[in-house]
Design an enzyme around this catalytic site. Structure first.
Site, mmCIF file in Angstrom:
data_model
loop_
_atom_site.group_PDB
_atom_site.id
_atom_site.type_symbol
_atom_site.label_atom_id
_atom_site.label_comp_id
_atom_site.label_asym_id
_atom_site.label_seq_id
_atom_site.Cartn_x
_atom_site.Cartn_y
_atom_site.Cartn_z
ATOM 1 C CG ASP A 1 -1.665 1.123 1.402
ATOM 2 O OD1 ASP A 1 -1.554 2.233 0.538
ATOM 3 O OD2 ASP A 1 -2.494 1.204 2.315
ATOM 4 C CD GLN B 1 -0.160 8.473 4.251
ATOM 5 O OE1 GLN B 1 0.411 9.519 3.992
ATOM 6 N NE2 GLN B 1 -1.670 8.824 4.282
ATOM 7 C CE LYS C 1 -4.403 8.952 1.396
ATOM 8 N NZ LYS C 1 -4.856 9.581 2.434
HETATM 9 N N1 PLP Z 1 -3.800 3.245 2.654
HETATM 10 C C1 PLP Z 1 -3.097 4.529 3.391
HETATM 11 C C2 PLP Z 1 -1.897 4.192 4.014
HETATM 12 C C3 PLP Z 1 -3.841 5.435 3.506
HETATM 13 O O1 PLP Z 1 -3.271 6.479 4.111
HETATM 14 C C4 PLP Z 1 -5.097 5.633 2.930
HETATM 15 C C5 PLP Z 1 -5.749 6.965 2.980
HETATM 16 O O2 PLP Z 1 -5.691 7.550 3.977
HETATM 17 C C6 PLP Z 1 -5.672 4.804 2.042
HETATM 18 C C7 PLP Z 1 -4.932 3.593 2.001
HETATM 19 C C8 PLP Z 1 -6.903 4.771 1.298
HETATM 20 O O3 PLP Z 1 -6.934 5.696 0.392
HETATM 21 P P1 PLP Z 1 -8.170 6.273 -0.349
HETATM 22 O O4 PLP Z 1 -9.165 6.677 0.555
HETATM 23 O O5 PLP Z 1 -7.709 7.514 -1.152
HETATM 24 O O6 PLP Z 1 -8.711 5.000 -1.377
#
Ligand code: PLP
Length: 407
Positions: free
Chosen positions: A203, A206, A229
Site C-alpha cells: 500500500d 502515503q 494525496k
Molecule cells: N492506505 C493508506 C496508508 C492511507 O493513508 C489511505 C488514506 O488515508 C488509504 C490507504 C486509502 O486511500 P483512499 O481513501 O484514497 O482510497
C-alpha cells in the site's frame, strides 16, 4: 533535467487554497496525509479539459475522442514512469481503496483456498485490512496478524519470519504508515515472501509523495496509491500489478470497453489493463494526476524532502516538552507526528486548533488495530507537506500549547 533549488515561496504561490482564513485566522494546513492541497497547474488542467478537450475515450473516431484517448494513455505512461513500472502494469482506479478491493476480488478470490493464510501487518489502514477479511470469508482463508512493536511503532522482521510459512499466500503491508510515518522494510518483506511463494501487496498511499518508488526494482507484485494525496484530485488512483499476474486475473467489474465480444451466449474479455476498466473512466482525473506528477517532478525533490524533515524536527522540538503530551512512535525524518495528551480527548485538541486556523486530523485514522496495539482510543496527527513553512509549525506548536493550557 536539473531542477532549480527548492524554493518554498515559489511552491506556495502554486497553492491558492493555502491563502485563506479559517475562523478569522490565516489557514495552516497540516492535514496533507489525509489529502493534499492542489497546485495551479492541476487545477488549470481540469478547467482546460472541461473547457475544450472533453470527450469519452476509446470510443468512436472523431478528433476530440482521439485526442482525449491519446492524452489518457499518455497519462498512464506518466504514472508508469513515476513508479518504475511498465505501462501495461498500470490500471486506473478510483484510488488505493478501490485498487486493493480489485486485487482482493479478482486475484485473491480465485487463488485462495481454505486454510491458506493472508499475513497483514498490524499498522495497516483499514483499506488494507477489510478487503482481505471479505475475501477470507469468501474463500475460507485465514487472516494472520503481523504484530508491531508498540514501543517503537515498527514491524519486526523476526516476527515476520516466524509467521511466514508455506501456508502464506499473500502479504499485505504499507510502504509508509499513515499514522506514525513508519517506513516498512518492504524490499525485505518481498524477498522473504517470494522465497516461500507468497505474493506481496504494498500500500503506497502515503509513500509516493515521500520517496522515489520503483516497483520493478522493489519486485512488488502489486502496488497501489491514490492521486489525491499526491496533489491530484480525488477519484483517481492507480493499481500496479505485474503484467503476467494481471493477465491471468479475471475481470472484476463488467461493462463497456473491457470486452472483445459480447453475445447472449457468452462474452470474451479484452486484455489487461483495459479488462479491469469497465465503463467510462475518470479522464480528467487521469490527466490531472499526470499533471500533478509532472509538477512534482519539476521541483527539487531532495530539497523538498529535506524541507519536510526539518519542519518535522522543528515540530517535535516544539512539542516534546509539553506536559502530559506523548509523541506516538516518532519516526525521525517522516512527514507526520502523532501524539496524545493524557486526560484530553484528541478531538477536543483538534477543535481548539481549528479555532486557531490550524487543520490537523484527530481520531483513529482508519487504523483501529493500530490504536488497539498502542492502547489508545485515538490521537492527533499533524502531517506536513512541501508547502508548509516554519511559521506554520511555530503557529501549530503555540496553538497546541494554548489548547493544553485551556483543557
Ligand atoms: N492506505 C493508506 C496508508 C492511507 O493513508 C489511505 C488514506 O488515508 C488509504 C490507504 C486509502 O486511500 P483512499 O481513501 O484514497 O482510497
Amino acid at each position: 533535467m536539473t531542477n532549480s533549488p527548492f524554493n518554498i515561496d515559489a511552491i506556495r504561490r502554486d497553492f491558492p487554497s493555502l491563502d485563506q482564513h479559517v475562523h478569522g485566522q490565516p489557514l495552516v494546513y497540516l492535514d496533507s496525509a489525509a489529502t493534499s492541497q492542489k497546485p495551479l497547474p492541476v487545477i488549470q488542467c481540469i478547467t482546460d479539459y472541461y473547457s475544450g478537450a472533453n470527450a469519452n475515450v476509446h470510443r468512436g473516431s472523431h478528433s476530440l475522442t482521439a485526442s482525449a484517448t491519446n492524452r489518457f494513455e499518455a497519462a498512464r505512461q506518466t504514472v508508469a514512469d513515476f513508479i518504475g513500472a511498465s505501462v501495461n502494469g498500470i490500471v486506473w482506479t478510483r484510488g488505493a481503496t478501490e485498487a486493493l478491493n480489485l486485487i482482493a476480488q479478482s486475484y485473491a478470490r480465485q487463488m485462495l483456498k481454505e486454510g491458506d493464510e493472508i499475513l497483514i501487518s498490524e499498522m495497516e489502514h483499514h483499506a488494507n485490512i477489510v478487503p482481505w477479511q471479505i475475501v477470507a470469508e469468501q474463500t475460507g482463508a485465514k487472516i494472520v496478524k503481523w504484530p508491531l512493536d508498540p514501543t517503537r511503532c515498527q514491524l519486526d522482521m523476526s516476527v515476520f519470519d516466524s509467521l511466514l510459512t508455506s501456508r502464506t499466500k499473500l502479504v499485505a503491508v504499507a510502504h509508509i504508515s499513515n499514522v506514525t510515518g513508519t517506513r516498512n522494510p518492504v524490499e525485505t518483506v518481498i524477498e522473504k515472501a517470494h522465497a516461500l511463494g507468497a505474493v506481496v501487496v504494498v500500500d503506497g498511499a502515503q509513500a509516493v509523495v515521500h520517496e522515489s518508488v520503483n516497483v520493478e526494482k522493489m519486485d512488488a507484485d502489486f502496488y497501489v496509491f491514490s492521486g489525491h494525496k499526491l496533489f491530484a484530485p480525488a477519484g483517481i488512483g492507480a493499481l500496479y500489478g505485474k503484467p503476467d499476474i494481471l493477465e491471468k486475473m479475471p475481470p472484476w467489474h463488467g461493462g463497456g470497453k473491457m470486452v472483445d465480444n459480447v453475445s447472449f451466449e457468452g462474452t470474451t474479455y479484452t486484455t489487461s489493463p483495459a479488462k479491469f476498466e469497465a465503463g467510462t473512466p475518470n479522464v480528467a482525473g487521469a490527466l490531472a494526476l499526470a499533471e500533478a506528477i509532472n509538477w512534482f517532478n519539476s521541483i527539487d525533490r531532495n530539497g523538498a524532502e529535506q524541507h519536510v524533515a526539518s519542519l518535522q524536527a522543528e515540530l517535535v522540538e516544539g512539542i516534546r516538552n509539553i506536559e502530559d503530551l506523548s509523541i506516538i512512535g516518532l519516526q525521525q525524518g517522516a512527514s507526520v507526528v502523532a501524539f496524545h495528551i493524557d486526560g484530553v480527548h484528541h478531538s477536543d485538541i483538534a477543535t481548539l486548533l481549528d479555532q486557531q486556523g490550524i487543520a490537523v486530523r484527530s481520531g483513529q485514522h482508519c487504523a483501529h488495530p493500530l490504536m488497539d496495539a498502542l492502547g489508545i482510543n485515538g490521537c492527533v496527527r499533524v502531517s506536513i507537506a512541501i508547502y508548509n513553512t516554519s511559521d506554520d509549525i511555530k503557529r501549530c506548536v503555540s496553538a497546541i500549547q494554548k489548547a493544553c493550557d485551556l483543557l
